[in-house]
Design an enzyme around this catalytic site. Structure first.
Site, short mmCIF file in Angstrom:
data_model
loop_
_atom_site.label_atom_id
_atom_site.label_comp_id
_atom_site.label_asym_id
_atom_site.label_seq_id
_atom_site.Cartn_x
_atom_site.Cartn_y
_atom_site.Cartn_z
N GLY A 30 -58.87 -4.11 37.08
CA GLY A 30 -58.16 -2.83 37.08
C GLY A 30 -56.68 -3.02 36.86
O GLY A 30 -56.26 -3.94 36.18
N CYS A 31 -55.88 -2.16 37.43
CA CYS A 31 -54.42 -2.19 37.27
C CYS A 31 -53.88 -3.59 37.52
O CYS A 31 -54.01 -4.12 38.63
CB CYS A 31 -53.80 -1.19 38.25
SG CYS A 31 -52.00 -1.24 38.29
N PHE A 32 -53.27 -4.19 36.52
CA PHE A 32 -52.89 -5.60 36.69
C PHE A 32 -51.66 -5.82 37.55
O PHE A 32 -51.41 -6.94 37.99
CB PHE A 32 -52.78 -6.33 35.36
CG PHE A 32 -51.85 -5.76 34.30
CD1 PHE A 32 -50.94 -4.76 34.55
CD2 PHE A 32 -51.92 -6.26 32.99
CE1 PHE A 32 -50.10 -4.26 33.56
CE2 PHE A 32 -51.08 -5.79 31.99
CZ PHE A 32 -50.17 -4.78 32.29
#
Length: 242
Positions: A30-32
């Site tokens: 997901g959101c890195f």
């Protein structure tokens, strides 16, 4: 893509060549921004460097905008360079599974698109075996914990060799983003607070059980296992642990 020469938190090199004793893995959950912070905070001095970037796609040198278009095939990922004498890939995989919801397909929380899909990229046979076995073990735990709710893991597991380049660095402003002044405190990852079973229960073989025994104790996980928004609220430096 130009990035700073040094990691903003760890002060180690951002790019290789890496020391001979280091291993590399690439993980996407997901959101890195938050994903990277979770990995660099793992204790014991085993995490040598981390970087965010774009993985498992077809387009060379993608930009953030191109990745978000859904047309490059990449997912937002974290490259982790680690010392296997100080931290095991099994520890890293446990953080990976427990720090997001791997059943959401092309999404993580409020973020939707192919760039948010869950993925693991392996560089050798041992990594592949551990990744696949841990996936099966975590899926079993999710089914038991969620009691009929969606528990089928959508995480793709692919070989680095399948791509001309499995990981491309993201723009420098994304690197170690949450530790930088003025950063927006955001991460869409959805930890389910379900534990990966003990390695003894899912090790692919006695040999790998011995070679990749976890370095982090159950006491560590009881205190520091991922929880919703814990990365955003946590300090930036690595966790101090005996």
């Amino acid at each position: 893509m130009k990035v700073s020469p040094k990691h903003f938190v760890l002060k180690t090199p951002m790019e290789g060549p890496w020391p001979d004793n280091m291993k590399v893995c690439v993980l996407a959950n997901g959101c890195f921004w938050g994903s990277e912070k979770g990995f660099w905070r793992l204790p014991g001095g085993g995490i040598y460097a981390t970087a965010v970037g774009y993985a498992a796609g077809q387009t060379a040198n993608p930009t953030y905008e191109e990745c978000c278009s859904g047309r490059t095939g990449h997912t937002e990922a974290v490259q982790v360079v680690y010392d296997p004498e100080k931290i095991s890939l099994v520890d890293i995989l446990r953080w990976f599974w427990e720090s997001h919801d791997p059943t959401q397909g092309n999404a993580q929380g409020n973020d939707h698109g192919t760039q948010y899909r869950s993925a693991l990229i392996y560089f050798d046979s041992e990594q592949e075996q551990l990744m696949r076995a841990s996936k099966a073990a975590y899926e079993k735990s999710l089914r038991e914990a969620r009691r009929g709710k969606t528990a089928s893991i959508t995480t793709e597991i692919v070989a680095a060799a399948d791509f001309d380049q499995p990981f491309y660095y993201a723009e420098d402003y994304h690197q170690q983003y949450l530790a930088k002044p003025g950063a927006r405190p955001y991460c869409s990852a959805q930890p389910l607070q379900v534990a990966l079973p003990a390695f003894e229960d899912w090790a692919p073989s006695p040999e790998l059980l011995k070679l990749h025994a976890p370095k982090l104790s159950e006491d560590f996980w009881k205190q520091h296992a991922p929880k919703p928004h814990c990365v955003i609220r946590s300090p930036h430096e690595p966790i101090s642990w005996p």
